[in-house]
Design an enzyme around this catalytic site. Structure first.
Site, PDB file in Angstrom:
ATOM      1  N   HIS A 121       0.842  -1.202   0.000  1.00 12.58           N
ATOM      2  CA  HIS A 121       0.000   0.000   0.000  1.00 12.58           C
ATOM      3  C   HIS A 121       0.876   1.250   0.000  1.00 12.58           C
ATOM      4  O   HIS A 121       2.033   1.207   0.402  1.00 12.58           O
ATOM      5  CB  HIS A 121      -0.924   0.030   1.215  1.00 12.58           C
ATOM      6  CG  HIS A 121      -1.872  -1.124   1.282  1.00 12.58           C
ATOM      7  ND1 HIS A 121      -2.948  -1.253   0.437  1.00 12.58           N
ATOM      8  CD2 HIS A 121      -1.885  -2.211   2.090  1.00 12.58           C
ATOM      9  CE1 HIS A 121      -3.606  -2.371   0.719  1.00 12.58           C
ATOM     10  NE2 HIS A 121      -2.970  -2.969   1.714  1.00 12.58           N
ATOM     11  N   THR A 186      14.842  -6.940   8.098  1.00  9.63           N
ATOM     12  CA  THR A 186      14.724  -5.704   7.316  1.00  9.63           C
ATOM     13  C   THR A 186      15.994  -5.371   6.550  1.00  9.63           C
ATOM     14  O   THR A 186      15.992  -4.467   5.720  1.00  9.63           O
ATOM     15  CB  THR A 186      14.381  -4.523   8.242  1.00  9.63           C
ATOM     16  OG1 THR A 186      15.437  -4.361   9.196  1.00  9.63           O
ATOM     17  CG2 THR A 186      13.073  -4.753   8.982  1.00  9.63           C
ATOM     18  N   ARG A 201      19.044  -9.192  14.183  1.00  9.17           N
ATOM     19  CA  ARG A 201      20.476  -8.908  14.312  1.00  9.17           C
ATOM     20  C   ARG A 201      21.241 -10.230  14.399  1.00  9.17           C
ATOM     21  O   ARG A 201      20.706 -11.235  14.876  1.00  9.17           O
ATOM     22  CB  ARG A 201      20.756  -8.079  15.570  1.00  9.17           C
ATOM     23  CG  ARG A 201      20.128  -6.692  15.560  1.00  9.17           C
ATOM     24  CD  ARG A 201      20.886  -5.755  14.651  1.00  9.17           C
ATOM     25  NE  ARG A 201      20.390  -4.384  14.719  1.00  9.17           N
ATOM     26  CZ  ARG A 201      19.498  -3.855  13.896  1.00  9.17           C
ATOM     27  NH1 ARG A 201      18.998  -4.594  12.924  1.00  9.17           N
ATOM     28  NH2 ARG A 201      19.099  -2.606  14.023  1.00  9.17           N
ATOM     29  N   LYS A 204      24.890 -15.137  16.183  1.00 11.95           N
ATOM     30  CA  LYS A 204      25.902 -16.174  16.163  1.00 11.95           C
ATOM     31  C   LYS A 204      26.429 -16.382  14.763  1.00 11.95           C
ATOM     32  O   LYS A 204      25.681 -16.265  13.790  1.00 11.95           O
ATOM     33  CB  LYS A 204      25.305 -17.506  16.688  1.00 11.95           C
ATOM     34  CG  LYS A 204      26.326 -18.622  16.848  1.00 11.95           C
ATOM     35  CD  LYS A 204      25.694 -19.846  17.467  1.00 11.95           C
ATOM     36  CE  LYS A 204      26.728 -20.953  17.670  1.00 11.95           C
ATOM     37  NZ  LYS A 204      26.137 -22.150  18.291  1.00 11.95           N
TER      38      LYS A 204
END
Length: 208
Positions: A121, A186, A201, A204
């Site tokens: 959208h 992201t 994030r 390891k």
């Protein structure tokens, strides 16, 4: 005599049910052939959905020995999904494309994973409402006339994506990486790493 009639009625109902199931299977097979390029060795389970709004079977491709239990969707105006060999797409997973989604070989995608290469959208509230009304009245648009952002997603070989994770537009996930359950990805993920969290994030590094 009554027992014979009962047995005959039971057999007839069983045969009728099997005929209905066979008819539904044929109809489903026909619809799949119209909407997807499916390798003969690949499997699409009954709970899976293929929604090719562009009505072009060349835009969704599933290669050998892959198993689909989730939803594959290409938008009417654009999109492309390519799933490699020996992949698994779990139940409730949604792979939606209006740009391009490339999935390598031996990729495991757990249940309820979302992979979207588009915002879907507009960020502008007026355009967003206009887009919504257009979809509700005449279906998905054949042209992307709104300012909707979309960027390709690449998922390389041997990636494992945990359940309830989300992969957003423009992301590249490197070979052998693991996305922990519930993660929101992201940004690009390096190969042979485990990422977790929202936003995801690196937690390891895996041994080569």
């Amino acid at each position: 005599m009554l027992n014979i009639l009962r047995r005959s009625k039971y057999r007839f109902s069983v045969i009728l049910r099997e005929l209905v199931q066979y008819s539904e299977l044929l109809e489903r097979s026909f619809l799949l052939e119209q909407n997807i390029q499916l390798d003969p060795s690949a499997k699409i389970f009954p709970e899976a959905k293929v929604r090719n709004l562009a009505e072009n079977p060349n835009l969704i491709r599933v290669n050998k020995n892959s198993v689909i239990r989730g939803e594959l969707l290409v938008f009417a105006h654009n999109g492309d999904i390519d799933i490699g060999a020996d992949c698994y797409i779990g139940e409730g997973a949604k792979i939606w494309s209006s740009s391009s989604i490339r999935i390598g070989n031996r990729v495991l995608i757990s249940h309820n994973v979302n992979i979207h290469d588009t915002n879907s959208h507009s960020l502008d509230p007026i355009l967003r409402h206009q887009h919504f009304k257009a979809i509700m009245t005449s279906g998905h648009l054949r042209e992307n006339v709104m300012d909707i952002c979309a960027k390709p997603i690449v998922i390389e070989d041997d990636v494992w994506i945990g359940f309830n994770s989300t992969i957003l537009k423009g992301v590249k996930i490197g070979k052998g990486a693991i996305i922990a359950a519930g993660s929101v990805v992201t940004q690009d993920v390096p190969e042979l790493t485990i990422v977790a969290g929202n936003p995801a994030r690196v937690v390891k590094y895996l041994c080569k």
